[in-house]
Design a protein around this motif. Structure first.
Motif, PDB file in Angstrom:
ATOM      1  N   ILE B 120      77.403 -58.238  25.399  1.00  0.00           N
ATOM      2  CA  ILE B 120      77.548 -59.272  26.439  1.00  0.00           C
ATOM      3  C   ILE B 120      76.422 -60.301  26.376  1.00  0.00           C
ATOM      4  CG2 ILE B 120      76.381 -57.997  28.281  1.00  0.00           C
ATOM      5  CD1 ILE B 120      78.554 -59.044  30.224  1.00  0.00           C
ATOM      6  N   GLY B 121      75.227 -59.837  26.048  1.00  0.00           N
ATOM      7  CA  GLY B 121      74.103 -60.769  25.967  1.00  0.00           C
ATOM      8  C   GLY B 121      74.283 -61.750  24.829  1.00  0.00           C
ATOM      9  N   GLN B 168      84.637 -48.795  38.556  1.00  0.00           N
ATOM     10  CA  GLN B 168      83.740 -49.951  38.571  1.00  0.00           C
ATOM     11  C   GLN B 168      84.483 -51.278  38.486  1.00  0.00           C
ATOM     12  OE1 GLN B 168      80.125 -49.598  36.154  1.00  0.00           O
ATOM     13  NE2 GLN B 168      80.538 -47.424  36.047  1.00  0.00           N
ATOM     14  N   THR B 169      83.892 -52.267  39.155  1.00  0.00           N
ATOM     15  CA  THR B 169      84.453 -53.609  39.140  1.00  0.00           C
ATOM     16  C   THR B 169      84.517 -54.132  37.713  1.00  0.00           C
ATOM     17  OG1 THR B 169      83.108 -53.875  41.106  1.00  0.00           O
ATOM     18  CG2 THR B 169      84.205 -55.848  40.268  1.00  0.00           C
ATOM     19  N   ILE B 171      84.503 -56.772  34.605  1.00  0.00           N
ATOM     20  CA  ILE B 171      83.920 -58.074  34.282  1.00  0.00           C
ATOM     21  C   ILE B 171      85.030 -58.899  33.655  1.00  0.00           C
ATOM     22  CG2 ILE B 171      82.285 -59.275  32.780  1.00  0.00           C
ATOM     23  CD1 ILE B 171      80.380 -56.967  33.138  1.00  0.00           C
ATOM     24  N   LEU B 175      85.848 -65.708  33.842  1.00  0.00           N
ATOM     25  CA  LEU B 175      84.954 -66.126  34.925  1.00  0.00           C
ATOM     26  C   LEU B 175      83.506 -66.134  34.447  1.00  0.00           C
ATOM     27  CD1 LEU B 175      86.490 -64.245  37.980  1.00  0.00           C
ATOM     28  CD2 LEU B 175      86.463 -66.723  37.580  1.00  0.00           C
ATOM     29  N   LEU B 176      83.172 -65.141  33.679  1.00  0.00           N
ATOM     30  CA  LEU B 176      81.805 -65.061  33.156  1.00  0.00           C
ATOM     31  C   LEU B 176      81.498 -66.296  32.314  1.00  0.00           C
ATOM     32  CD1 LEU B 176      79.142 -63.636  32.455  1.00  0.00           C
ATOM     33  CD2 LEU B 176      80.378 -62.335  30.720  1.00  0.00           C
ATOM     34  N   SER B 179      81.050 -69.336  34.333  1.00  0.00           N
ATOM     35  CA  SER B 179      79.829 -69.361  35.148  1.00  0.00           C
ATOM     36  C   SER B 179      78.605 -69.756  34.336  1.00  0.00           C
ATOM     37  CB  SER B 179      79.603 -68.003  35.817  1.00  0.00           C
ATOM     38  OG  SER B 179      78.935 -67.122  34.938  1.00  0.00           O
ATOM     39  N   ARG B 295      90.248 -67.264  40.957  1.00  0.00           N
ATOM     40  CA  ARG B 295      89.969 -66.252  41.982  1.00  0.00           C
ATOM     41  C   ARG B 295      91.135 -66.123  42.951  1.00  0.00           C
ATOM     42  NH1 ARG B 295      85.601 -63.588  41.373  1.00  0.00           N
ATOM     43  NH2 ARG B 295      83.703 -64.586  40.657  1.00  0.00           N
TER      44      ARG B 295
ATOM     45  N   GLU C 265      76.202 -49.521  29.008  1.00  0.00           N
ATOM     46  CA  GLU C 265      76.742 -50.677  28.290  1.00  0.00           C
ATOM     47  C   GLU C 265      76.391 -50.657  26.822  1.00  0.00           C
ATOM     48  OE1 GLU C 265      74.583 -50.605  30.688  1.00  0.00           O
ATOM     49  OE2 GLU C 265      73.041 -52.177  30.560  1.00  0.00           O
TER      50      GLU C 265
ATOM     51  N   GLY D 121      72.218 -58.532  29.384  1.00  0.00           N
ATOM     52  CA  GLY D 121      73.258 -57.497  29.324  1.00  0.00           C
ATOM     53  C   GLY D 121      72.958 -56.382  30.309  1.00  0.00           C
ATOM     54  N   GLN D 122      71.709 -55.940  30.316  1.00  0.00           N
ATOM     55  CA  GLN D 122      71.351 -54.853  31.234  1.00  0.00           C
ATOM     56  C   GLN D 122      71.479 -55.312  32.676  1.00  0.00           C
ATOM     57  OE1 GLN D 122      67.921 -52.495  30.381  1.00  0.00           O
ATOM     58  NE2 GLN D 122      68.976 -51.698  28.576  1.00  0.00           N
ATOM     59  N   CYS D 124      73.530 -57.627  33.899  1.00  0.00           N
ATOM     60  CA  CYS D 124      74.958 -57.697  34.240  1.00  0.00           C
ATOM     61  C   CYS D 124      75.507 -56.304  34.539  1.00  0.00           C
ATOM     62  CB  CYS D 124      75.754 -58.307  33.090  1.00  0.00           C
ATOM     63  SG  CYS D 124      75.492 -60.087  32.883  1.00  0.00           S
ATOM     64  N   HIS D 125      75.112 -55.337  33.742  1.00  0.00           N
ATOM     65  CA  HIS D 125      75.698 -54.019  33.924  1.00  0.00           C
ATOM     66  C   HIS D 125      75.072 -53.245  35.079  1.00  0.00           C
ATOM     67  CE1 HIS D 125      78.834 -53.838  30.895  1.00  0.00           C
ATOM     68  NE2 HIS D 125      78.139 -54.816  30.336  1.00  0.00           N
ATOM     69  N   ARG D 128      77.058 -54.607  37.776  1.00  0.00           N
ATOM     70  CA  ARG D 128      78.407 -54.024  37.757  1.00  0.00           C
ATOM     71  C   ARG D 128      78.399 -52.612  38.349  1.00  0.00           C
ATOM     72  NH1 ARG D 128      81.738 -51.259  33.572  1.00  0.00           N
ATOM     73  NH2 ARG D 128      83.822 -51.400  34.439  1.00  0.00           N
ATOM     74  N   ARG D 129      77.360 -51.859  37.999  1.00  0.00           N
ATOM     75  CA  ARG D 129      77.257 -50.501  38.552  1.00  0.00           C
ATOM     76  C   ARG D 129      76.931 -50.530  40.039  1.00  0.00           C
ATOM     77  NH1 ARG D 129      75.186 -49.030  33.360  1.00  0.00           N
ATOM     78  NH2 ARG D 129      73.117 -49.825  33.805  1.00  0.00           N
ATOM     79  N   LEU D 178      77.539 -63.864  40.721  1.00  0.00           N
ATOM     80  CA  LEU D 178      78.779 -63.986  41.490  1.00  0.00           C
ATOM     81  C   LEU D 178      79.988 -63.759  40.596  1.00  0.00           C
ATOM     82  CD1 LEU D 178      77.903 -67.083  43.701  1.00  0.00           C
ATOM     83  CD2 LEU D 178      78.380 -64.759  44.524  1.00  0.00           C
ATOM     84  N   SER D 179      79.918 -64.284  39.380  1.00  0.00           N
ATOM     85  CA  SER D 179      81.094 -64.210  38.508  1.00  0.00           C
ATOM     86  C   SER D 179      81.413 -62.786  38.081  1.00  0.00           C
ATOM     87  CB  SER D 179      80.898 -65.096  37.275  1.00  0.00           C
ATOM     88  OG  SER D 179      80.158 -64.428  36.279  1.00  0.00           O
ATOM     89  N   ILE D 180      80.388 -61.949  38.033  1.00  0.00           N
ATOM     90  CA  ILE D 180      80.649 -60.590  37.560  1.00  0.00           C
ATOM     91  C   ILE D 180      80.719 -59.588  38.702  1.00  0.00           C
ATOM     92  CG2 ILE D 180      79.743 -60.967  35.237  1.00  0.00           C
ATOM     93  CD1 ILE D 180      77.161 -59.665  36.148  1.00  0.00           C
ATOM     94  N   GLY D 181      80.797 -60.094  39.914  1.00  0.00           N
ATOM     95  CA  GLY D 181      81.088 -59.200  41.025  1.00  0.00           C
ATOM     96  C   GLY D 181      79.901 -58.645  41.794  1.00  0.00           C
ATOM     97  N   PHE D 317      76.603 -47.321  43.463  1.00  0.00           N
ATOM     98  CA  PHE D 317      77.029 -46.523  42.333  1.00  0.00           C
ATOM     99  C   PHE D 317      77.333 -45.066  42.708  1.00  0.00           C
ATOM    100  CE2 PHE D 317      75.945 -43.884  38.597  1.00  0.00           C
ATOM    101  CZ  PHE D 317      76.918 -44.342  37.738  1.00  0.00           C
TER     102      PHE D 317
END
Ligand code: TPP
Ligand code: TPP
Ligand code: SF4
Ligand code: SF4
Ligand code: MG
Ligand code: MG
Lengths: 627, 351, 627, 351
Positions: B120-121, B168-169, B171, B175-176, B179, B295, C265, D121-122, D124-125, D128-129, D178-181, D317
């Protein structure tokens, strides 16, 4: 042993106060007087407000390794007065700011105190807190000009060059120099017994740090893509490259860039970008330090296995983990030699000074493309960030990059079928093609199992064939990496072995040891896999003292595994406190081993064979001096 | 096993493009994916897009990470260089390859595991750099090659073949990407080649990173009740916003799409992309309205597809940086090396 | 050598067709008959449609290493017929689906062909393509029941257990078995000369793979936090743990989880989560394979330097890079021993079978907390994913976790001041505290330079003090890791040294070699840093053949560096084709070295001392057989 | 050098909180940051927030990555465990620590380099968690500790002290989150303690990951003309949306904020957060409208601050996963180990 053109000074200041430029001025002035000199910047991992030191060693005989025997200490930071006072050698001098009286507890009978009201004079003559802080530094430079008999003309010349376009600043600086100079001349007997004597300009040498020199090497090697992530002490390498590119790499017609420098999001990406660019045919590099190499590990294995050229600079700092980012060490040797999981082995070059940072950068690109593999140039903070005096860099305009075995459009047009991983020439090096050149050149690059034709495989024989060739290929590089530098002394039965920034300390140690009746040969290793000469040299000597700037004797380990020599002939001397190596570390390490119990060649029930723990104690044997 | 068969003999009757090549010239090795895998349909669409755009295969570079999806570059365009790199790291490889040679056509293929978890990064930063490439996420809501764990795009409530439920929500890559400033964002469905091909063509022409999230059901681990990425679910819940009808300058492709409100967007290579809106008032150049719309529809349980956003004045990485127009790999050494005299000259500052 | 209870069969199918369960059924039936057996799954890195094989070796004498001497080949995949036919040993059998005639080109005079119209019978008796595909597999099992004289009662029993809740499926399966069985009985002389003879149930043993056993170990050790990222061949370890937790780790009252499993991840995050959890006081682990270890390198250095416990399973696969994900190798040994930049060294355990995967998992947590450091459990695909027969796992209910030196609230209440990195007991192991327990326990954990009091430092002496202690600490673990297993044979002067999954092949090779007059001792290494016993054993033998399942002789290198033995005594035998190690690899490697030129103890001008390249050739010396 | 002085003697006159502690009990070691560094102001606000919430320091854990910002946990709450981990990896450490012990109060401090580049990445996750923690980004638009390179949040056109100009689109952590929840997103300014303290308090009470992006000017490398993260620029361009007035159940804090439209949001621990809106119609619970509003104001060159989004039924979580209520570190071994009999029993399936 101190005297004219033979002394060491240490300057203690607060970081973020502009002392770095003052110290640079000092260094450059001494350098221009033609006297061998070195400067070691001992700075904190911090931006402002913490103690920082600068050490200058002058040595007519050319011994410019760091030495902790300070003849003169310039103590500008009251927070470290006690430590600074304690460090002056007996009979030495302490220059301090006498605007405020010195704490009586700091007095020492065996040294001379040179008080100069630096802040006082600064406040009197300058206005604005910024100027006052900056000029304090220049005032002590002025005092040193008098005390050490630095050529005032040279200092003037330097100021003029620096401030050519800022005459106001020039005046202030000049005034500050004069304040210090005059005060010292008036109040003290100048020069001190330790002072300088001009030996004439040495136009054949320059004062340069290894990162800048390596950046120049990349520029001259024709590198076009650089990808990096900032990390001390490697940052200045890419900064340097970027600066040189701004100067020399704009297309004369369009003004556009003949380079592409990418500040990546992290070291993984930086490595990936280098691999992508190398795959496409560009000379590409990254520069990082230990943590970056750890993060690049997976990608390094990919480049090794998929056979993609790229150059990785590892400017080592003290580990493990974040460690001491502003301290030097040679702690990544083992990791770099075998970086990544699975069977891997890499070509590594070890520059011993900034001059070699320049030349080896160029060799690194040639080797990377010749052997189609990542090549590491491993220096350290000492070589990379400190200013060293080295011979002027030379360039041979007839140099052309060795692009290795790359098939062009014409070659492809004329061959029947191209197989990426076939050992056509029997040297373990296959041919490669670049994307976009010719339909017949197309192949699939992958980090998963592949056969010599470049196809995916899970077949044992096909897999083995490729990894066996890889091994032959990299072993074959042993005769292409730079040969060791060997210095022999008549009658020597034993030898010292070292690499990289250990060089000046070892050179000096050899002299000291010889004076004490211990005559040693010396081999400085410059490349990995080890050239045959390395094993030959080791076998010629009944005992080889392997000097490592790391805790675990990593060069010692590498030699034990890779060199054709009984390990009983390899002894280990280690220093890993994070300061540049000094001769005394080497001398005391060797002496200890020589006076030792002789267990080196035998096997006790415990301990690591060939690595008696003696060398760990180096520091404790030189008494009190911070190393 | 599904096939993308590779014929060695030319079929004189096959349709040729402007380069005189047939579709077969854009095909690759035989697929080793599962029969019915969504990824294979995407491969077919990719072949179609390159064919229709008259792109010479050897001028393309195919890059991928690791996963079932990342295997697909082997299955199209055997005459292109391919690079199946390491898991999640395709964006860096693509950035480097593109840095070295800006002239090639880059297509990066990734999976939702590859791009939304481990990678993702790198994906975010390739987007930020606006590397000139087509970036496909073959999105099946799971890690298929490692046998069906949930990925970061798995919807809440999805059940894996192994009976576990995701909590989990998810991604959403669309949207990502929006953003963080992506300049071209689209979504499609592997089963909808009619929509997908024009989007891919538009993406290939976009001067910057064109991100296309393609819902691509995994038949083996995901196509069962409860999975929100299954064929059944996706077909029922897809809500089409725009068809992208790519119109190259040389000749205009006309397809028998339903008509409706249209909007032309000029690409930077001068070609024109025509959006056929299904939703009222949809403007693919207004990032915030697109987000809001996605959305809103998302709240209704709908998956919006189409070319969702495009920045009309997108500048790719090289343009931003001011790199020379020719590929760096083709600049002769003489123009890169300042020479011995300059070296002596510049060393004055080290005296 | 083939005969009753002594043969090998290989079954070639297409992956994704359900053959795995059929093969498992076969294995389990043989196992229940009490005969030593092993199964090796040779599968592709793919989900559906590619060739896959399953190999079963039955050996009354207990030699269950893989052998490529197939007595019977069950060829169910027409795409690999040619290869499968070629692999049957002379005098052996090929079972194939005679629904379609066999290509005449495949005929071989020296083997017997057993044609059974499997697809034909299946299509006749079953409907639905899914059922037909699945039942094909069961039909060949049925034939094998007859041909090999597998106890039909046991097969029935197994089917009943599997399909207890699905009687319909049970019926179909039973019918399929019968189809194959009857056909074979009717058309061929059954049983074949190679067949089974029940030796009675062995209730003292189980059939289990190493990952499942390791998962049980984690369950029993009291691990509560697992963080991971899917990667073959480690995935089933966490899957196993997750399954056991579902069964045994729900709070009886609330039904809530007494565990926390995080699918992270990526591997970097997985390592970080383990470190965070270990820091907080949980027993935490991750499981991965080579690429994951590369990615975790930076974090591993942090855990080492900041002294945080954690357990990392590395289930090795064939490298480098992505390599062959579904093939086995021991290619990460060097990397794991010294993972991360800077001076680091880690505790590593090497389970030799699934039983040890269980026990060593528990030890790993104890060692990690005792030594406050990451501990690696390094197995491979062969141990991790294949089913091995091992003694029933035992558990001692009096076991209590060794939490190491953790100060609780009361301890803290009663001490004056807590210093995190102070060597209070002189064993190199400091005390630690957990967050949230007591204000006096607070300290700052960092990967940057710190002194023994836990404060940030850039001071050489303070830094050195801590890293010296770290070295002592890890060296001290040598006497706490599992001792090597040593097997002596009277009169042996030389020995074999190996680790992990090499065990069965070595055990068998020892017998074969002895029969040929070469009597060797054996040492199986089980932990790193090496216990003193390791060096002692090596020194007792004039030559030690170090068996490595990797190209570069990584165990050989580790012993060369770390063990107190002249390297001339270490010879290297290597096999790295990705299949489980066979006795013949070891035998031919040793023989070659014995018949060699004797250069091992001398030093030629080239080559790596002590590692003649002979062993590379193992595969070519056994003629044609794919290894 | 700025100080957060640590007094050893108690000053009887100092204000005490419900635990009988004074602000000094929440202080840490002396800061080694540059005089005037924005990060030091945030440290002061953190101290204030913990003090006002009556949180026992030793029940908090302070986590960070690497950077000037990541050094700050040393400068507050000496009685808390601290963990200055590696660059960009704080989110994983926090996730693990929280997994093991859900009872502590976790505060993670990061920088824009740490969180938006190497650590994106970390981050974002962890979002997410929805790890239960307060996550601060001390955002100065650059890598300060390595001396002033641009970070991914540097605005286009920013100039560094070294004279270079940034050309890449910035990543806005608020929009990204916001985009990733993300379930709690706020932005503030290090110089605005009045706004910052209530936000931090709300974040500390939020059952999930509370992300606060704090513009925190770097005086050394960024505070000069051309920098859009300088004090001067930020003060002029900041546009305040909402003040967060945190109202714990035990006693209501009243502050002399300007009045205006308010909206109460009930936190999951039962306490109530009161938003005082400055913009009309601002609803911090409607993600899509928040995004649109931020973009709209952003288009006007304004930086919106305040508690921007909160998900009212956020589940952290552990709640999602169904972990036991007590910290896993406190579950006795006996409850974790199934015992010898069970082991024999379960091995039946391996026969
Ligand atoms: C560093 C690393 N970690 C883990 C793996 C194992 N792995 C292979 S593919 C994959 C997931 C692929 O998922 P996705 O990208 O969604 O592709 P799909 O198979 O679903 O198409 C994983 C985790 C790997 N190859 N490398
Ligand atoms: C793996 C790794 N790469 C690079 C570095 C060097 N480094 C230290 S701090 C830093 C950037 C910090 O930026 P930010 O997080 O924004 O903090 P700031 O100093 O601006 O507050 C970098 C690149 C490192 N420590 N580790
Ligand atoms: S497992 Fe799923 S994603 Fe992979 S090839 Fe099969 S259907 Fe496609
Ligand atoms: S360099 Fe900037 S961010 Fe770092 S301490 Fe100084 S002012 Fe703060
Ligand atoms: Mg997927
Ligand atoms: Mg920053």
């Amino acid at each position: 042993m101190s005297g004219v053109n033979e002394f060491a000074i240490k300057i203690g200041t607060v970081n973020g106060t502009g002392s770095a430029s003052a110290n640079g001025l000092l260094m450059q002035a001494i350098f221009r007087m033609g006297i061998p000199v070195s400067g070691k910047n001992v700075f904190p991992s911090n931006i402002q407000g913490l103690p920082t030191w600068y050490e200058i060693r002058v040595n007519g005989a050319g011994h410019t390794a760091r030495t902790p025997e300070y003849d003169l200490l310039v103590a500008m930071n009251s927070a470290t007065y006690d430590r600074d006072v304690a460090e002056v050698r007996s009979g030495g001098y302490l220059l301090y700011d006498s605007t405020w009286p010195l704490d009586a507890a700091l007095q020492r009978e065996d040294i001379s105190f040179i008080g100069i009201p630096i802040a006082g004079m600064g406040n009197e003559h300058f206005s604005g807190s910024r100027t006052r802080i900056l000029m304090k530094n220049i005032v002590y430079v002025g005092a040193l000009v008098a005390l050490l008999e630095i050529d005032p003309e040279i200092v003037k010349e330097l100021l003029e060059q620096s401030f050519a376009r800022k005459p106001k600043l020039m005046d202030a600086n000049y005034q500050a120099i004069k304040l210090g100079y005059d005060y010292a001349r008036e109040h003290f007997e100048t020069p001190l017994p330790v002072h300088l004597e001009k030996t004439g300009p040495r136009n054949d040498s320059i004062l340069i740090d290894g990162n800048t020199a390596a950046a120049l090497g990349c520029l001259y090697a024709g590198a076009t893509v650089a990808a990096w992530y900032p990390i001390t002490p490697s940052t200045s390498l890419v900064d340097g490259f970027s600066g040189f590119c701004e100067q020399y790499r704009h297309d004369p017609e369009s003004g556009k860039n003949l380079f592409c420098i990418i500040q990546a999001e992290d070291e993984l990406a930086a490595a990936g970008i280098v691999i992508g660019a190398g795959w496409s045919g560009a000379r590409a590099f990254t520069a990082t330090s230990g943590p970056g190499i750890s993060l690049m590990s997976e990608f390094i294995g990919l480049a090794y296995y998929a056979e993609i050229p790229g150059v990785i600079f590892d400017v080592q700092r003290a580990g493990p983990s974040t460690g001491m980012p502003t301290r030097t060490q040679q702690g990544d040797l083992l990791m770099v030699a075998y970086a990544s999981h699975g069977d891997t082995k890499h070509i590594v070059l070890f520059p011993g000074d900034p001059g070699e940072c320049f030349t080896m950068s160029v060799s690194a690109f040639d080797l990377a493309e010749r052997f189609q593999t990542p090549v590491f140039v491993v220096s350290d903070l000492d070589v990379g960030m400190n200013d060293w005096v080295v011979p002027r860099l030379e360039w041979d305009d007839s140099y052309r990059p060795d692009r290795g075995k790359v098939l062009g459009a014409e070659d492809l047009e004329n061959i029947d079928q191209f197989y990426r991983y076939l050992d056509v020439d029997g040297d373990g090096i296959p041919y490669r093609t670049l994307p976009g050149v010719h339909p017949k050149g197309a192949y699939f690059t992958r980090g998963s199992g592949h056969n010599q034709f470049g196809r995916y495989t899970e077949d044992s024989e096909e897999y083995t064939q490729v990894v066996d060739r890889l091994r032959r290929k990299i072993d074959g590089a042993a005769s292409h990496v730079p040969e060791p530098e060997i210095v022999r002394r008549p009658g020597a039965q034993m030898a010292i072995v070292a690499l990289g920034s250990s060089h000046p300390a070892v050179i000096e140690a050899l002299d000291i040891l010889e004076r004490d009746g211990v005559v040693l040969d010396y081999m400085r290793i410059r490349g990995f896999p080890f050239a045959d000469t390395v094993g030959e040299f080791l076998r010629e000597h009944e005992r080889n003292f392997v000097v490592d700037q790391n805790r675990d004797g990593q060069l010692h380990s590498l030699l034990t595994i890779e060199a054709t020599v009984p390990k009983e002939r390899l002894a280990s001397v280690r220093y890993y406190g994070g300061m540049p190596l000094s001769a005394h570390h080497v001398v005391s390490g060797v002496n200890e081993l020589l006076q030792g119990t002789g267990t080196v060649a035998e096997y006790g029930e415990e301990g690591r064979a060939g690595i008696p723990d003696a060398a760990d104690g180096v520091k404790s044997r030189i008494g009190g001096v911070e190393v | 096993m599904t096939h993308t068969p590779k014929a060695k003999v030319r079929h004189p009757g096959l349709k040729k493009n402007a380069l005189g090549l047939t579709r077969r010239d854009y095909e690759g090795s035989m697929s080793t994916l599962c029969a019915g895998c969504g990824h294979d349909s995407i491969t077919a669409a990719v072949i179609e897009a390159f064919f229709e755009l008259d792109m010479p295969p050897h001028r393309a570079a195919k890059l991928s990470g690791i996963g079932c999806s990342s295997k697909t570059p082997t299955y199209f365009m055997n005459e292109s260089h391919g690079f199946n790199s390491v898991h999640g790291r395709m964006p860096a490889i693509a950035s480097g390859a593109n840095a070295a040679n800006r002239d090639l056509i880059y297509i990066g293929i990734s999976g939702d595991g590859d791009s939304l978890s481990i990678g993702i990064g790198q994906m975010c930063h390739a987007i930020r750099r606006n590397v000139n490439m087509l970036y496909l996420i073959e999105n099946n809501g799971m890690y298929a090659l490692t046998k069906g764990q949930f990925s970061a795009s798995a919807d809440v409530g999805s059940r894996s073949k192994w009976g576990k439920s995701n909590v989990q929500t998810p991604i959403d890559p669309v949207l990502l990407a929006l953003s963080i400033g992506a300049t071209f964002v689209a979504r499609s469905f592997s089963g909808d080649r009619k929509q997908l091909v024009p989007i891919l063509k538009a993406g290939l022409r976009h001067p910057g990173l064109a991100m296309v999230d393609i819902i691509s059901p995994c038949v083996t681990f995901n196509d069962h009740e409860g999975s929100t990425k299954s064929y059944a679910y996706t077909r029922e819940n897809k809500f089409e916003v725009v068809h992208t009808d790519f119109v190259p300058l040389t000749h205009t492709i006309t397809a028998d799409y339903e008509s409706g409100g249209t909007r032309d967007v000029t690409m930077h290579d001068g070609s024109v992309v025509r959006f056929r809106k299904i939703a009222e008032d949809f403007d693919p150049t207004d990032r915030k309205r697109v987000e809001a719309y996605l959305r809103e529809r998302g709240d209704q349980g709908e998956i919006v597809t189409g070319l969702l956003f495009i920045e009309e004045d997108s500048q790719d990485f090289h343009t931003q940086q001011g790199t020379v127009d020719e590929p760096l790999t083709q600049v002769p050494f003489e123009r890169l090396n300042p020479g011995a005299t300059a070296l002596q000259e510049l060393q004055k500052k080290f005296r």
